[in-house]
Design a protein around this motif. Structure first.
Motif, PDB file in Angstrom:
ATOM      1  N   ILE A 100     -47.976 -79.870  28.993  1.00 34.08           N
ATOM      2  CA  ILE A 100     -48.423 -80.553  27.777  1.00 34.08           C
ATOM      3  C   ILE A 100     -47.372 -80.430  26.680  1.00 34.08           C
ATOM      4  CG2 ILE A 100     -50.123 -80.470  25.907  1.00 34.08           C
ATOM      5  CD1 ILE A 100     -52.217 -79.766  28.073  1.00 34.08           C
ATOM      6  N   GLN A 101     -46.817 -79.228  26.509  1.00 31.89           N
ATOM      7  CA  GLN A 101     -45.804 -79.014  25.478  1.00 31.89           C
ATOM      8  C   GLN A 101     -44.575 -79.876  25.740  1.00 31.89           C
ATOM      9  OE1 GLN A 101     -45.534 -77.627  22.583  1.00 31.89           O
ATOM     10  NE2 GLN A 101     -43.340 -77.881  22.370  1.00 31.89           N
ATOM     11  N   THR A 102     -44.136 -79.934  26.982  1.00 36.31           N
ATOM     12  CA  THR A 102     -42.964 -80.739  27.322  1.00 36.31           C
ATOM     13  C   THR A 102     -43.228 -82.219  27.054  1.00 36.31           C
ATOM     14  OG1 THR A 102     -42.324 -79.120  28.984  1.00 36.31           O
ATOM     15  CG2 THR A 102     -41.320 -81.289  29.148  1.00 36.31           C
ATOM     16  N   ASN A 103     -44.402 -82.702  27.419  1.00 36.54           N
ATOM     17  CA  ASN A 103     -44.753 -84.097  27.156  1.00 36.54           C
ATOM     18  C   ASN A 103     -44.947 -84.359  25.669  1.00 36.54           C
ATOM     19  OD1 ASN A 103     -44.684 -85.060  29.818  1.00 36.54           O
ATOM     20  ND2 ASN A 103     -46.697 -84.206  30.218  1.00 36.54           N
ATOM     21  N   LEU A 104     -45.428 -83.377  24.951  1.00 34.46           N
ATOM     22  CA  LEU A 104     -45.625 -83.515  23.510  1.00 34.46           C
ATOM     23  C   LEU A 104     -44.313 -83.766  22.789  1.00 34.46           C
ATOM     24  CD1 LEU A 104     -47.595 -83.214  21.047  1.00 34.46           C
ATOM     25  CD2 LEU A 104     -46.934 -80.806  21.034  1.00 34.46           C
ATOM     26  N   LEU A 105     -43.230 -83.234  23.338  1.00 38.26           N
ATOM     27  CA  LEU A 105     -41.932 -83.411  22.689  1.00 38.26           C
ATOM     28  C   LEU A 105     -41.461 -84.863  22.696  1.00 38.26           C
ATOM     29  CD1 LEU A 105     -40.099 -80.173  23.815  1.00 38.26           C
ATOM     30  CD2 LEU A 105     -40.953 -80.751  21.533  1.00 38.26           C
ATOM     31  N   ALA A 106     -42.107 -85.713  23.466  1.00 31.21           N
ATOM     32  CA  ALA A 106     -41.787 -87.140  23.417  1.00 31.21           C
ATOM     33  C   ALA A 106     -42.429 -87.813  22.209  1.00 31.21           C
ATOM     34  CB  ALA A 106     -42.257 -87.826  24.699  1.00 31.21           C
TER      35      ALA A 106
END
Length: 126
Positions: free
Chosen positions: A34-40
């Motif tokens: 989720i955190q990695t995708n949030l960075l988009a």
């Protein structure tokens, strides 16, 4: 003699410790994803909220991934020295503190620093 993995697993058994360990690690993997995708999505939204141009807002992702790249070997050394459990719990705590504090970041610079802290926590999971 040949080591039979199935026999070894049957001898060890599977108890509540294994259930909770797998559950906790699974939740951490979900949080990491989720955190990695949030960075988009975070940089343009945070840039608009703090009045920062889009190019500067990209610094959020750079700080997070940069911190992760730099500190991944440190977590490997920590796991070797203190055990994987300690390193994983430390990573979870760092990621949690950085993520929760990011929700109340008063300035863009603070948000970037806190997202870098989240990146440090993410590095313990990889």
């Amino acid at each position: 003699s040949v080591l039979d993995v199935d026999a070894a697993l049957d001898a060890i058994g599977c108890g509540s410790f294994h259930f909770w360990t797998v559950t906790a690690i699974s939740l951490f993997v979900v949080a990491q994803s989720i955190q990695t995708n949030l960075l988009a999505f975070l940089p343009p939204c945070a840039g608009a909220a703090f009045g920062v141009d889009p190019d500067a807002a990209a610094l959020i992702a750079s700080a997070s991934f940069g911190a992760s790249c730099i500190t991944t070997p440190l977590f490997g050394a920590c796991a070797d020295a203190f055990g994987r459990r300690t390193a994983t719990l430390l990573a979870i705590c760092i990621m949690s503190v950085g993520g929760l504090a990011s929700t109340a970041a008063p300035t863009f610079g603070t948000l970037v620093l806190l997202q870098a802290l989240v990146g440090v926590g993410l590095s313990g999971a990889t």
